[in-house]
Motif scaffolding. Structure first.
Motif, PDB file in Angstrom:
ATOM      1  N   GLY A 199       0.823  -1.204   0.000  1.00 24.37           N
ATOM      2  CA  GLY A 199       0.000   0.000   0.000  1.00 24.37           C
ATOM      3  C   GLY A 199       0.859   1.257   0.000  1.00 24.37           C
ATOM      4  O   GLY A 199       0.473   2.281  -0.563  1.00 24.37           O
ATOM      5  N   ASN A 200       2.057   1.139   0.604  1.00 25.63           N
ATOM      6  CA  ASN A 200       2.958   2.283   0.627  1.00 25.63           C
ATOM      7  C   ASN A 200       3.336   2.747  -0.776  1.00 25.63           C
ATOM      8  O   ASN A 200       3.604   3.913  -1.005  1.00 25.63           O
ATOM      9  CB  ASN A 200       4.241   1.922   1.375  1.00 25.63           C
ATOM     10  CG  ASN A 200       3.996   1.821   2.853  1.00 25.63           C
ATOM     11  OD1 ASN A 200       3.069   2.436   3.364  1.00 25.63           O
ATOM     12  ND2 ASN A 200       4.816   1.050   3.532  1.00 25.63           N
ATOM     13  N   PHE A 201       3.363   1.780  -1.693  1.00 26.54           N
ATOM     14  CA  PHE A 201       3.757   2.154  -3.044  1.00 26.54           C
ATOM     15  C   PHE A 201       2.679   2.990  -3.722  1.00 26.54           C
ATOM     16  O   PHE A 201       2.977   3.911  -4.474  1.00 26.54           O
ATOM     17  CB  PHE A 201       4.087   0.905  -3.863  1.00 26.54           C
ATOM     18  CG  PHE A 201       5.243   0.148  -3.298  1.00 26.54           C
ATOM     19  CD1 PHE A 201       6.501   0.725  -3.286  1.00 26.54           C
ATOM     20  CD2 PHE A 201       5.070  -1.091  -2.735  1.00 26.54           C
ATOM     21  CE1 PHE A 201       7.583   0.054  -2.732  1.00 26.54           C
ATOM     22  CE2 PHE A 201       6.140  -1.774  -2.188  1.00 26.54           C
ATOM     23  CZ  PHE A 201       7.392  -1.194  -2.178  1.00 26.54           C
ATOM     24  N   ALA A 202       1.416   2.646  -3.435  1.00 30.23           N
ATOM     25  CA  ALA A 202       0.326   3.467  -3.968  1.00 30.23           C
ATOM     26  C   ALA A 202       0.451   4.880  -3.421  1.00 30.23           C
ATOM     27  O   ALA A 202       0.270   5.880  -4.128  1.00 30.23           O
ATOM     28  CB  ALA A 202      -1.016   2.861  -3.574  1.00 30.23           C
ATOM     29  N   LEU A 203       0.838   4.929  -2.132  1.00 32.22           N
ATOM     30  CA  LEU A 203       1.021   6.213  -1.472  1.00 32.22           C
ATOM     31  C   LEU A 203       2.118   7.021  -2.163  1.00 32.22           C
ATOM     32  O   LEU A 203       1.958   8.208  -2.457  1.00 32.22           O
ATOM     33  CB  LEU A 203       1.445   5.911  -0.033  1.00 32.22           C
ATOM     34  CG  LEU A 203       1.237   6.972   1.002  1.00 32.22           C
ATOM     35  CD1 LEU A 203      -0.246   7.197   1.157  1.00 32.22           C
ATOM     36  CD2 LEU A 203       1.838   6.497   2.323  1.00 32.22           C
ATOM     37  N   LEU A 204       3.232   6.333  -2.430  1.00 37.65           N
ATOM     38  CA  LEU A 204       4.342   7.003  -3.088  1.00 37.65           C
ATOM     39  C   LEU A 204       3.910   7.486  -4.465  1.00 37.65           C
ATOM     40  O   LEU A 204       4.229   8.605  -4.878  1.00 37.65           O
ATOM     41  CB  LEU A 204       5.520   6.030  -3.226  1.00 37.65           C
ATOM     42  CG  LEU A 204       6.730   6.578  -3.971  1.00 37.65           C
ATOM     43  CD1 LEU A 204       7.363   7.706  -3.206  1.00 37.65           C
ATOM     44  CD2 LEU A 204       7.747   5.478  -4.227  1.00 37.65           C
ATOM     45  N   ALA A 205       3.167   6.637  -5.173  1.00 36.72           N
ATOM     46  CA  ALA A 205       2.698   7.016  -6.507  1.00 36.72           C
ATOM     47  C   ALA A 205       1.841   8.265  -6.417  1.00 36.72           C
ATOM     48  O   ALA A 205       2.048   9.243  -7.146  1.00 36.72           O
ATOM     49  CB  ALA A 205       1.912   5.862  -7.123  1.00 36.72           C
ATOM     50  N   ALA A 206       0.884   8.247  -5.486  1.00 35.61           N
ATOM     51  CA  ALA A 206      -0.016   9.399  -5.357  1.00 35.61           C
ATOM     52  C   ALA A 206       0.780  10.650  -5.016  1.00 35.61           C
ATOM     53  O   ALA A 206       0.612  11.711  -5.637  1.00 35.61           O
ATOM     54  CB  ALA A 206      -1.057   9.117  -4.274  1.00 35.61           C
ATOM     55  N   GLY A 207       1.682  10.519  -4.038  1.00 35.08           N
ATOM     56  CA  GLY A 207       2.487  11.667  -3.623  1.00 35.08           C
ATOM     57  C   GLY A 207       3.339  12.190  -4.762  1.00 35.08           C
ATOM     58  O   GLY A 207       3.384  13.391  -5.027  1.00 35.08           O
ATOM     59  N   GLY A 208       4.001  11.272  -5.469  1.00 36.45           N
ATOM     60  CA  GLY A 208       4.881  11.665  -6.562  1.00 36.45           C
ATOM     61  C   GLY A 208       4.132  12.382  -7.663  1.00 36.45           C
ATOM     62  O   GLY A 208       4.563  13.439  -8.139  1.00 36.45           O
ATOM     63  N   VAL A 209       2.983  11.815  -8.042  1.00 37.78           N
ATOM     64  CA  VAL A 209       2.198  12.451  -9.105  1.00 37.78           C
ATOM     65  C   VAL A 209       1.746  13.835  -8.647  1.00 37.78           C
ATOM     66  O   VAL A 209       1.807  14.815  -9.408  1.00 37.78           O
ATOM     67  CB  VAL A 209       0.982  11.570  -9.472  1.00 37.78           C
ATOM     68  CG1 VAL A 209       0.036  12.323 -10.383  1.00 37.78           C
ATOM     69  CG2 VAL A 209       1.457  10.290 -10.135  1.00 37.78           C
ATOM     70  N   ALA A 210       1.338  13.924  -7.360  1.00 43.20           N
ATOM     71  CA  ALA A 210       0.885  15.220  -6.851  1.00 43.20           C
ATOM     72  C   ALA A 210       2.007  16.247  -6.921  1.00 43.20           C
ATOM     73  O   ALA A 210       1.797  17.387  -7.375  1.00 43.20           O
ATOM     74  CB  ALA A 210       0.392  15.070  -5.411  1.00 43.20           C
ATOM     75  N   VAL A 211       3.217  15.851  -6.498  1.00 39.81           N
ATOM     76  CA  VAL A 211       4.336  16.802  -6.540  1.00 39.81           C
ATOM     77  C   VAL A 211       4.602  17.220  -7.984  1.00 39.81           C
ATOM     78  O   VAL A 211       4.747  18.399  -8.305  1.00 39.81           O
ATOM     79  CB  VAL A 211       5.611  16.179  -5.930  1.00 39.81           C
ATOM     80  CG1 VAL A 211       6.799  17.101  -6.138  1.00 39.81           C
ATOM     81  CG2 VAL A 211       5.418  15.914  -4.457  1.00 39.81           C
ATOM     82  N   ALA A 212       4.660  16.222  -8.878  1.00 30.50           N
ATOM     83  CA  ALA A 212       4.973  16.524 -10.274  1.00 30.50           C
ATOM     84  C   ALA A 212       3.932  17.452 -10.882  1.00 30.50           C
ATOM     85  O   ALA A 212       4.264  18.447 -11.527  1.00 30.50           O
ATOM     86  CB  ALA A 212       5.072  15.228 -11.074  1.00 30.50           C
ATOM     87  N   LEU A 213       2.644  17.127 -10.625  1.00 27.22           N
ATOM     88  CA  LEU A 213       1.590  17.950 -11.238  1.00 27.22           C
ATOM     89  C   LEU A 213       1.598  19.364 -10.677  1.00 27.22           C
ATOM     90  O   LEU A 213       1.326  20.330 -11.392  1.00 27.22           O
ATOM     91  CB  LEU A 213       0.223  17.309 -11.020  1.00 27.22           C
ATOM     92  CG  LEU A 213      -0.056  16.082 -11.896  1.00 27.22           C
ATOM     93  CD1 LEU A 213      -1.430  15.522 -11.588  1.00 27.22           C
ATOM     94  CD2 LEU A 213       0.076  16.433 -13.373  1.00 27.22           C
ATOM     95  N   SER A 214       1.929  19.465  -9.380  1.00 26.46           N
ATOM     96  CA  SER A 214       1.867  20.792  -8.780  1.00 26.46           C
ATOM     97  C   SER A 214       2.935  21.714  -9.358  1.00 26.46           C
ATOM     98  O   SER A 214       2.850  22.929  -9.216  1.00 26.46           O
ATOM     99  CB  SER A 214       2.024  20.691  -7.259  1.00 26.46           C
ATOM    100  OG  SER A 214       3.358  20.352  -6.968  1.00 26.46           O
ATOM    101  N   MET A 215       3.937  21.131 -10.015  1.00 23.41           N
ATOM    102  CA  MET A 215       4.979  21.998 -10.572  1.00 23.41           C
ATOM    103  C   MET A 215       4.848  22.158 -12.080  1.00 23.41           C
ATOM    104  O   MET A 215       5.648  22.855 -12.699  1.00 23.41           O
ATOM    105  CB  MET A 215       6.352  21.443 -10.205  1.00 23.41           C
ATOM    106  CG  MET A 215       6.565  21.453  -8.727  1.00 23.41           C
ATOM    107  SD  MET A 215       8.229  21.072  -8.232  1.00 23.41           S
ATOM    108  CE  MET A 215       8.402  19.433  -8.801  1.00 23.41           C
ATOM    109  N   PHE A 216       3.894  21.448 -12.615  1.00 28.16           N
ATOM    110  CA  PHE A 216       3.386  21.600 -13.960  1.00 28.16           C
ATOM    111  C   PHE A 216       4.249  22.338 -14.982  1.00 28.16           C
ATOM    112  O   PHE A 216       4.750  21.746 -15.919  1.00 28.16           O
ATOM    113  CB  PHE A 216       2.033  22.301 -13.839  1.00 28.16           C
ATOM    114  CG  PHE A 216       1.124  21.947 -14.981  1.00 28.16           C
ATOM    115  CD1 PHE A 216       0.814  20.623 -15.223  1.00 28.16           C
ATOM    116  CD2 PHE A 216       0.611  22.932 -15.808  1.00 28.16           C
ATOM    117  CE1 PHE A 216      -0.026  20.288 -16.276  1.00 28.16           C
ATOM    118  CE2 PHE A 216      -0.216  22.600 -16.855  1.00 28.16           C
ATOM    119  CZ  PHE A 216      -0.548  21.275 -17.080  1.00 28.16           C
TER     120      PHE A 216
END
Lengths: 382, 304
Positions: A65-82
């Motif tokens: 489940g931690n990996f899903a967390l990492l995925a969500a976090g990573g995508v969020a960081v990446a998108l926020s810097m768009f």
């Protein structure tokens, strides 16, 4: 996932994303240092405070489940810097180096095979991508070839490494790393000191150099690379996590801790070490190929001894064999020297001093790995 | 033939410099079972402290070449000796029970610190610096071969230093203490040997030798460079390991073997001289394949 886990997971993402985002994006030295301190403190808390550690470990059983967390976090960081080229480039670099560090973790975190030529295998992957640029081959195959060629290049070292250990083995990889860089510098066919151009990544006919456009927003094309690197990193982490919890991981632990005992138990130690070295170099090679495609250009001085040291520093600071420690460690090692512009010329000096002091006072890294503890299970009567 | 002799002589010069560095590695490994990878950069510190000492002597007005050389070499020996003892006592001894790889990484980082301190601390330190000709450099004619007098002096000096060290370790009380600690540190402590002091002395001597090698390097090439330590450190380490860690004469042998490999390549393939180091490191890997613990094998082996 239980409800408490979902809450904990959301809290982690909500805290983690802005911290990482701030570190990657900020130009202000005070904010940067503050961000790094918060990151290190949070990572230490998560790994050292028993209740927090138990809670994160319980996210999805064995940590999947931690990996899903990492995925969500990573995508969020990446998108926020768009739209921000530089920050996304930095984020993608961090993710790619973390991927390469996974390869080293498999080698000497799990298998105990020391490799001081990480940057060389990274370079083999990169140069493979450069040489294959002209061929009409899909990019994903080029990535895979980078991994395969790096693993094959490492096979040159298997025999001497298997025959010896410790400092002697370290020397062999150091010699290989220097040999590789010297070779690139004098070999005109591979561009000599000037290096080579590399074609950009292409997926299903779509070049990564095209930017994603959503509505009126134009994303930086580094966003593509950051997301792909994130995906590869997560795949590698899941793979390593599964190896670690399987019998293979158990026997790798034994080979690392006591080779004699392991072979007395009938474990084929050479085979385990060969496997760790091969697969590890493969992962590093894939990371190198992706890095080369992202940079569009590679030169020998990207793959020197200093870069190998950087990779090793990541793995050791992250706590040998601790998959999760690698992420904060990569952020510290890749981002900090890049961002301490205020210190200008002095930043390498400061950086190496920090590493020396960390190792002096915490010899097993910032986030030591928790080892398997069977006595604990025995006490609970399991 | 003339060319061959000249190459052979320059190979010997390289060899003695490598040997001096390798002896340091082997001494540290002997007493503590650790690799001190900042050793190559200690050599660079030696070169630069010699340079500073020279500038100082010029300022005082001392201008006698030979005397100047002795003073400068002594300065380099003392500075690097103290530095080595500080690194050993402050960082390596406290880490001796940590995993070897961590010690290796830490000392490499200390090396980076030294390198950066030279680069940033010495005026215009990132560029190569001219080194004064401290020894008479008249050419001697042997047959039809010309050899610089200063190289002959340096070579003799280097060999004398190693022989002296060997005698020091064999015959003096300090040498006995060093051997005792190398054999078994705990027992040595029990019978009243000052463990810490012995280790510091060993680090001081080994590093001082690197300092001397730094002076030799400067005098021979007439130039010093802040980043010379990295490659020389790796070569010295290779030489120590080729010769078998923990043996002084093994390290010397390793130094000359490494230099011979490089020189041989240049003699055989003058057009491909750029690949000199590639060949030498490839041969290191081959040597390690044939003799996994060096050409003069370690006495004890854990292998089953």
């Amino acid at each position: 996932m239980k409800n408490t886990n979902i809450i904990l997971a959301s809290i982690l993402v909500v805290i983690g994303v802005p911290v990482v985002r701030t570190i990657v994006e900020t130009e202000n030295q005070v904010t940067l240092i503050g961000g790094l301190v918060v990151l290190v403190a949070a990572a230490i808390a998560l790994t050292h405070v028993p209740r927090l550690r138990a809670a994160t470990a319980s996210l999805g059983g064995w940590g999947e489940g931690n990996f899903a967390l990492l995925a969500a976090g990573g995508v969020a960081v990446a998108l926020s810097m768009f739209e921000d080229h530089f920050s996304l480039l930095m984020l993608a670099t961090v993710l790619i180096y973390a991927l390469a560090a996974m390869g080293l973790t498999l080698q000497f975190g799990y298998g105990g095979v020391i490799n001081f030529a990480g940057a060389a295998f990274f370079g083999v992957g990169g140069y493979t991508a450069a040489v294959m640029s002209d061929l009409p081959v899909p990019s994903l195959i080029v990535l895979a070839c980078g991994g395969v060629i790096a693993a094959v290049a490492g096979a040159l070292l298997i025999l001497p490494i298997l025959r010896t250990a410790g400092h002697y083995a370290a020397l062999i990889t150091i010699a290989f790393g220097l040999l590789f860089q010297d070779f690139l510098e004098v070999n005109e066919a591979l561009g000599g000191p000037q290096g080579l151009k590399v074609e950009a990544m292409e997926l299903a006919g779509w070049s990564f150099n095209n930017s994603l456009a959503i509505g009126s927003f134009q994303a930086s094309f580094f966003l593509n690379y950051a997301l792909l690197a994130l995906a590869l990193l997560i795949v590698a982490m899941i793979f390593l996590n599964r190896i670690n919890r399987s019998w293979i991981g158990l026997s790798l632990d034994m080979v690392r801790e006591d080779e004699t005992a392991a072979s007395a138990f009938g474990i084929d130690t050479s085979r385990k070490r060969i496997m760790a070295f091969f697969l590890g170099n493969g992962i590093i090679g894939v990371a190198g190929a992706l890095y080369a495609m992202m940079q569009n250009f590679i030169a020998p001085n990207n793959f020197g001894f200093g870069e190998s040291l950087q990779l090793i520093a990541i793995v050791i600071l992250g706590g040998l064999g601790n998959l999760w420690g690698i992420i904060p460690a990569t952020i510290i090692i890749m981002v900090a020297p890049e961002k301490f512009q205020e210190f200008g010329e002095y930043r390498i000096l400061i950086f190496s001093l920090i590493i020396v002091l960390i190792l002096r006072f915490s010899p097993s890294g910032l986030f030591p790995r928790t080892m398997r503890s069977y006595s604990h299970d025995l006490e609970r009567g399991q | 033939m003339v060319i061959f002799v000249e190459y052979a002589f320059s190979g010997l010069m390289l060899g003695i410099m490598y040997s001096l560095v390798a002896v340091g590695f082997t001494l540290f490994f002997g007493v503590l079972n650790v690799i001190n990878f900042s050793h190559g950069d200690v050599l660079a510190v030696g070169s630069f402290s010699a340079l500073i000492a020279y500038v100082g002597l010029q300022a005082v007005g001392l201008d006698l070449p030979i005397l100047c050389f002795i003073a400068v070499a002594l300065a380099a020996f003392v500075v690097t000796g103290l530095l080595g003892a500080a690194i050993g006592g402050g960082f390596v001894v406290p880490m001796r029970n940590a995993p070897p790889i961590n010690v290796l990484l830490m000392t490499m980082m200390i090396g980076t610190v030294l390198r950066e301190v030279i680069r940033l601390g010495y005026p215009n330190g990132s560029n190569p610096k001219a080194f004064p000709a401290l020894l008479p450099d008249t050419a001697i004619e042997v047959g039809s071969v010309f050899i610089r007098l200063d190289s002959v002096i340096l070579l003799g000096l280097g060999l004398a230093v190693v022989a002296l060290l060997d005698q020091f370790i064999r015959r003096t009380k300090f040498g006995l203490a060093i051997r005792a600690v190398a054999q078994d540190g705990e027992t040595a402590q029990i019978i009243g040997i000052d463990f810490k002091q012995t280790i510091l002395l060993t680090f001081a001597i080994g590093s001082g030798l690197a300092g001397l090698a730094g002076v030799m390097h400067g005098v021979y090439y007439r130039e010093v460079n802040f980043s010379v330590g990295l490659l020389l450190g790796v070569i010295g380490f290779s030489a120590a390991i080729i010769g078998g860690l923990g043996r002084i004469w093994g390290a010397v042998l390793g130094g000359f073997v490494f230099a011979a490999l490089q020189t041989l390549w240049v003699i055989l393939f003058p057009d491909l001289s750029g690949y000199r180091d590639v060949f030498a490191f490839a041969m290191v890997i081959v040597v390690m394949t044939i003799w996994p613990t060096g050409m003069m094998a370690e006495m004890r082996s854990e292998r089953v």
